[in-house]
Design a protein around this motif. Structure first.
Motif, PDB file in Angstrom:
ATOM      1  N   TYR A  92     -10.419  -7.480  13.540  1.00  0.00           N
ATOM      2  CA  TYR A  92      -9.777  -8.746  13.916  1.00  0.00           C
ATOM      3  C   TYR A  92      -8.873  -9.253  12.797  1.00  0.00           C
ATOM      4  O   TYR A  92      -7.709  -9.620  13.035  1.00  0.00           O
ATOM      5  CB  TYR A  92     -10.839  -9.789  14.256  1.00  0.00           C
ATOM      6  N   TYR A  93      -9.386  -9.281  11.573  1.00  0.00           N
ATOM      7  CA  TYR A  93      -8.606  -9.851  10.474  1.00  0.00           C
ATOM      8  C   TYR A  93      -7.552  -8.890   9.928  1.00  0.00           C
ATOM      9  O   TYR A  93      -6.626  -9.323   9.223  1.00  0.00           O
ATOM     10  CB  TYR A  93      -9.539 -10.331   9.365  1.00  0.00           C
ATOM     11  N   ALA A  94      -7.671  -7.614  10.247  1.00  0.00           N
ATOM     12  CA  ALA A  94      -6.634  -6.667   9.833  1.00  0.00           C
ATOM     13  C   ALA A  94      -5.387  -6.804  10.691  1.00  0.00           C
ATOM     14  O   ALA A  94      -4.291  -6.408  10.280  1.00  0.00           O
ATOM     15  CB  ALA A  94      -7.161  -5.237   9.906  1.00  0.00           C
ATOM     16  N   LYS A  95      -5.543  -7.373  11.893  1.00  0.00           N
ATOM     17  CA  LYS A  95      -4.413  -7.512  12.830  1.00  0.00           C
ATOM     18  C   LYS A  95      -3.969  -8.967  12.852  1.00  0.00           C
ATOM     19  O   LYS A  95      -4.297  -9.713  13.758  1.00  0.00           O
ATOM     20  CB  LYS A  95      -4.845  -7.056  14.227  1.00  0.00           C
ATOM     21  N   GLN A  96      -3.187  -9.340  11.850  1.00  0.00           N
ATOM     22  CA  GLN A  96      -2.738 -10.725  11.742  1.00  0.00           C
ATOM     23  C   GLN A  96      -1.218 -10.850  11.777  1.00  0.00           C
ATOM     24  O   GLN A  96      -0.665 -11.858  11.334  1.00  0.00           O
ATOM     25  CB  GLN A  96      -3.290 -11.354  10.464  1.00  0.00           C
ATOM     26  N   GLY A  97      -0.536  -9.840  12.275  1.00  0.00           N
ATOM     27  CA  GLY A  97       0.897  -9.928  12.452  1.00  0.00           C
ATOM     28  C   GLY A  97       1.735  -9.597  11.229  1.00  0.00           C
ATOM     29  O   GLY A  97       2.946  -9.821  11.234  1.00  0.00           O
ATOM     30  N   TYR A  98       1.113  -9.072  10.176  1.00  0.00           N
ATOM     31  CA  TYR A  98       1.867  -8.695   8.987  1.00  0.00           C
ATOM     32  C   TYR A  98       2.493  -7.311   9.164  1.00  0.00           C
ATOM     33  O   TYR A  98       1.922  -6.441   9.827  1.00  0.00           O
ATOM     34  CB  TYR A  98       0.967  -8.677   7.753  1.00  0.00           C
ATOM     35  N   ILE A  99       3.657  -7.114   8.540  1.00  0.00           N
ATOM     36  CA  ILE A  99       4.296  -5.798   8.572  1.00  0.00           C
ATOM     37  C   ILE A  99       3.551  -4.843   7.645  1.00  0.00           C
ATOM     38  O   ILE A  99       3.303  -3.688   7.985  1.00  0.00           O
ATOM     39  CB  ILE A  99       5.779  -5.903   8.156  1.00  0.00           C
ATOM     40  N   ALA A 100       3.214  -5.330   6.443  1.00  0.00           N
ATOM     41  CA  ALA A 100       2.501  -4.493   5.479  1.00  0.00           C
ATOM     42  C   ALA A 100       1.075  -4.236   5.949  1.00  0.00           C
ATOM     43  O   ALA A 100       0.442  -5.095   6.571  1.00  0.00           O
ATOM     44  CB  ALA A 100       2.493  -5.178   4.113  1.00  0.00           C
ATOM     45  N   ASP A 101       0.584  -3.036   5.674  1.00  0.00           N
ATOM     46  CA  ASP A 101      -0.796  -2.700   6.021  1.00  0.00           C
ATOM     47  C   ASP A 101      -1.762  -3.511   5.169  1.00  0.00           C
ATOM     48  O   ASP A 101      -1.492  -3.784   3.997  1.00  0.00           O
ATOM     49  CB  ASP A 101      -1.048  -1.207   5.797  1.00  0.00           C
ATOM     50  N   PRO A 102      -2.908  -3.885   5.723  1.00  0.00           N
ATOM     51  CA  PRO A 102      -3.896  -4.617   4.932  1.00  0.00           C
ATOM     52  C   PRO A 102      -4.554  -3.712   3.901  1.00  0.00           C
ATOM     53  O   PRO A 102      -4.570  -2.481   4.052  1.00  0.00           O
ATOM     54  CB  PRO A 102      -4.908  -5.086   5.983  1.00  0.00           C
ATOM     55  N   VAL A 103      -5.075  -4.324   2.856  1.00  0.00           N
ATOM     56  CA  VAL A 103      -5.838  -3.604   1.840  1.00  0.00           C
ATOM     57  C   VAL A 103      -7.306  -3.936   2.044  1.00  0.00           C
ATOM     58  O   VAL A 103      -7.671  -5.109   2.149  1.00  0.00           O
ATOM     59  CB  VAL A 103      -5.391  -4.002   0.423  1.00  0.00           C
ATOM     60  N   ASP A 104      -8.151  -2.910   2.119  1.00  0.00           N
ATOM     61  CA  ASP A 104      -9.584  -3.102   2.315  1.00  0.00           C
ATOM     62  C   ASP A 104     -10.335  -2.918   1.008  1.00  0.00           C
ATOM     63  O   ASP A 104     -10.033  -2.013   0.225  1.00  0.00           O
ATOM     64  CB  ASP A 104     -10.120  -2.103   3.342  1.00  0.00           C
ATOM     65  N   VAL A 105     -11.322  -3.777   0.783  1.00  0.00           N
ATOM     66  CA  VAL A 105     -12.200  -3.680  -0.381  1.00  0.00           C
ATOM     67  C   VAL A 105     -13.635  -3.759   0.121  1.00  0.00           C
ATOM     68  O   VAL A 105     -13.959  -4.625   0.945  1.00  0.00           O
ATOM     69  CB  VAL A 105     -11.926  -4.819  -1.385  1.00  0.00           C
ATOM     70  N   VAL A 106     -14.482  -2.866  -0.353  1.00  0.00           N
ATOM     71  CA  VAL A 106     -15.873  -2.821   0.103  1.00  0.00           C
ATOM     72  C   VAL A 106     -16.807  -2.727  -1.100  1.00  0.00           C
ATOM     73  O   VAL A 106     -16.563  -1.948  -2.031  1.00  0.00           O
ATOM     74  CB  VAL A 106     -16.117  -1.619   1.040  1.00  0.00           C
ATOM     75  N   SER A 107     -17.863  -3.536  -1.094  1.00  0.00           N
ATOM     76  CA  SER A 107     -18.912  -3.445  -2.092  1.00  0.00           C
ATOM     77  C   SER A 107     -20.239  -3.598  -1.372  1.00  0.00           C
ATOM     78  O   SER A 107     -20.641  -4.713  -1.002  1.00  0.00           O
ATOM     79  CB  SER A 107     -18.742  -4.544  -3.154  1.00  0.00           C
ATOM     80  N   GLY A 108     -20.924  -2.483  -1.112  1.00  0.00           N
ATOM     81  CA  GLY A 108     -22.149  -2.537  -0.325  1.00  0.00           C
ATOM     82  C   GLY A 108     -21.839  -3.015   1.078  1.00  0.00           C
ATOM     83  O   GLY A 108     -20.981  -2.465   1.763  1.00  0.00           O
ATOM     84  N   ASP A 109     -22.508  -4.095   1.496  1.00  0.00           N
ATOM     85  CA  ASP A 109     -22.248  -4.637   2.832  1.00  0.00           C
ATOM     86  C   ASP A 109     -21.277  -5.824   2.796  1.00  0.00           C
ATOM     87  O   ASP A 109     -21.109  -6.517   3.795  1.00  0.00           O
ATOM     88  CB  ASP A 109     -23.552  -5.034   3.519  1.00  0.00           C
ATOM     89  N   ILE A 110     -20.656  -6.050   1.645  1.00  0.00           N
ATOM     90  CA  ILE A 110     -19.630  -7.087   1.521  1.00  0.00           C
ATOM     91  C   ILE A 110     -18.257  -6.456   1.743  1.00  0.00           C
ATOM     92  O   ILE A 110     -17.956  -5.411   1.162  1.00  0.00           O
ATOM     93  CB  ILE A 110     -19.671  -7.765   0.140  1.00  0.00           C
ATOM     94  N   ARG A 111     -17.450  -7.095   2.578  1.00  0.00           N
ATOM     95  CA  ARG A 111     -16.133  -6.548   2.884  1.00  0.00           C
ATOM     96  C   ARG A 111     -15.056  -7.591   2.626  1.00  0.00           C
ATOM     97  O   ARG A 111     -15.298  -8.794   2.759  1.00  0.00           O
ATOM     98  CB  ARG A 111     -16.051  -6.100   4.343  1.00  0.00           C
ATOM     99  N   ALA A 112     -13.868  -7.100   2.261  1.00  0.00           N
ATOM    100  CA  ALA A 112     -12.705  -7.974   2.113  1.00  0.00           C
ATOM    101  C   ALA A 112     -11.497  -7.281   2.718  1.00  0.00           C
ATOM    102  O   ALA A 112     -11.356  -6.058   2.631  1.00  0.00           O
ATOM    103  CB  ALA A 112     -12.449  -8.297   0.642  1.00  0.00           C
ATOM    104  N   VAL A 113     -10.650  -8.063   3.363  1.00  0.00           N
ATOM    105  CA  VAL A 113      -9.387  -7.581   3.917  1.00  0.00           C
ATOM    106  C   VAL A 113      -8.289  -8.459   3.330  1.00  0.00           C
ATOM    107  O   VAL A 113      -8.375  -9.683   3.382  1.00  0.00           O
ATOM    108  CB  VAL A 113      -9.363  -7.669   5.461  1.00  0.00           C
ATOM    109  N   SER A 114      -7.257  -7.818   2.770  1.00  0.00           N
ATOM    110  CA  SER A 114      -6.206  -8.574   2.094  1.00  0.00           C
ATOM    111  C   SER A 114      -4.838  -8.296   2.690  1.00  0.00           C
ATOM    112  O   SER A 114      -4.459  -7.145   2.905  1.00  0.00           O
ATOM    113  CB  SER A 114      -6.196  -8.222   0.600  1.00  0.00           C
ATOM    114  N   HIS A 115      -4.098  -9.362   2.943  1.00  0.00           N
ATOM    115  CA  HIS A 115      -2.693  -9.318   3.317  1.00  0.00           C
ATOM    116  C   HIS A 115      -1.875  -9.893   2.158  1.00  0.00           C
ATOM    117  O   HIS A 115      -2.446 -10.382   1.179  1.00  0.00           O
ATOM    118  CB  HIS A 115      -2.476 -10.109   4.604  1.00  0.00           C
ATOM    119  N   PRO A 116      -0.540  -9.859   2.230  1.00  0.00           N
ATOM    120  CA  PRO A 116       0.265 -10.317   1.085  1.00  0.00           C
ATOM    121  C   PRO A 116      -0.056 -11.721   0.579  1.00  0.00           C
ATOM    122  O   PRO A 116      -0.005 -11.970  -0.622  1.00  0.00           O
ATOM    123  CB  PRO A 116       1.704 -10.231   1.622  1.00  0.00           C
TER     124      PRO A 116
END
Length: 210
Positions: free
Chosen positions: A107-131
């Motif tokens: 859901y959060y990876a598809k936010q209308g940005y042209i650039a691909d999201p960057v994913d960060v994972v630490s155990g069961d913690i996740r982060a999705v980054s846009h510009p």
């Protein structure tokens, strides 16, 4: 001749002192806004230096953080912002989600940005980054809920962003917003008393500088 030299020397000295005053005045007036904030703004949620990495110098800055919680319903909402007089802003909100990690990420990876999201994972913690946006997911069963009641999985979800001019750009800005969002996640997790026992890493894995 001697009198003229003395006058020129005095004039030069005055100009020099004025120049120093201007330099120090600029530093004091225009670059100390964020430095005057508490060391940990937003009720202790974030590190002031994280906000300073994101926001440009400004005459003044303000911050606010507030938690709203209904423990019996397992509902909560934490909001935080740091804003400069130049209208630059870094802010974030934290609230509960009933979502599995995969569907949350999609859901959060598809936010209308042209650039691909960057994913960060630490155990069961996740982060999705846009510009200029970052999202963090941490499993969390809040008070008043039982883990088996979730349709998918109880989690704490953070939405953070910058608005206006920023000090850094590209992946460096992505990293700052991730760090800001993660600090909000850790603070809120403890504040709302999530039922799972957890030891948080000091920070999430670093993304490439690019």
């Amino acid at each position: 001749m001697q009198e003229r030299r003395k006058k020129n020397f005095v004039t030069t000295g005055i100009v020099f002192l004025v120049a120093i005053a201007v330099v120090f005045g600029y530093v004091e007036i225009f670059t100390k806004g964020i430095d005057r904030l508490p060391a940990r703004p937003c009720d202790g949620a974030v590190d002031r230096e994280t906000a300073a990495r994101a926001l440009p110098s400004a005459r003044s800055a303000e911050e606010r953080g507030a938690l709203r919680q209904n423990r019996s319903e397992g509902d909560y909402f934490f909001a935080c912002y740091v804003r400069t007089s130049g209208e630059s802003l870094i802010s974030g909100e934290v609230q509960p989600r009933d979502s599995a990690p995969g569907s949350w990420r999609d859901y959060y990876a598809k936010q209308g940005y042209i650039a691909d999201p960057v994913d960060v994972v630490s155990g069961d913690i996740r982060a999705v980054s846009h510009p200029d946006h970052a999202y963090v997911y941490v499993p969390c069963t809040p008070p008043g809920k039982r883990r088996g009641e979730a349709r998918k999985a109880y989690a704490l979800s953070v939405d953070a962003r910058t608005i206006g001019e920023t000090r850094v750009h590209g992946n460096e800005l992505r990293q700052v917003i991730i760090d800001f969002a993660y600090q909000l996640a850790r603070h809120t997790y403890k504040a709302v008393d999530c039922q799972e026992s957890r030891t948080f890493p000091k920070e999430l894995p670093r993304i490439p500088a690019a």
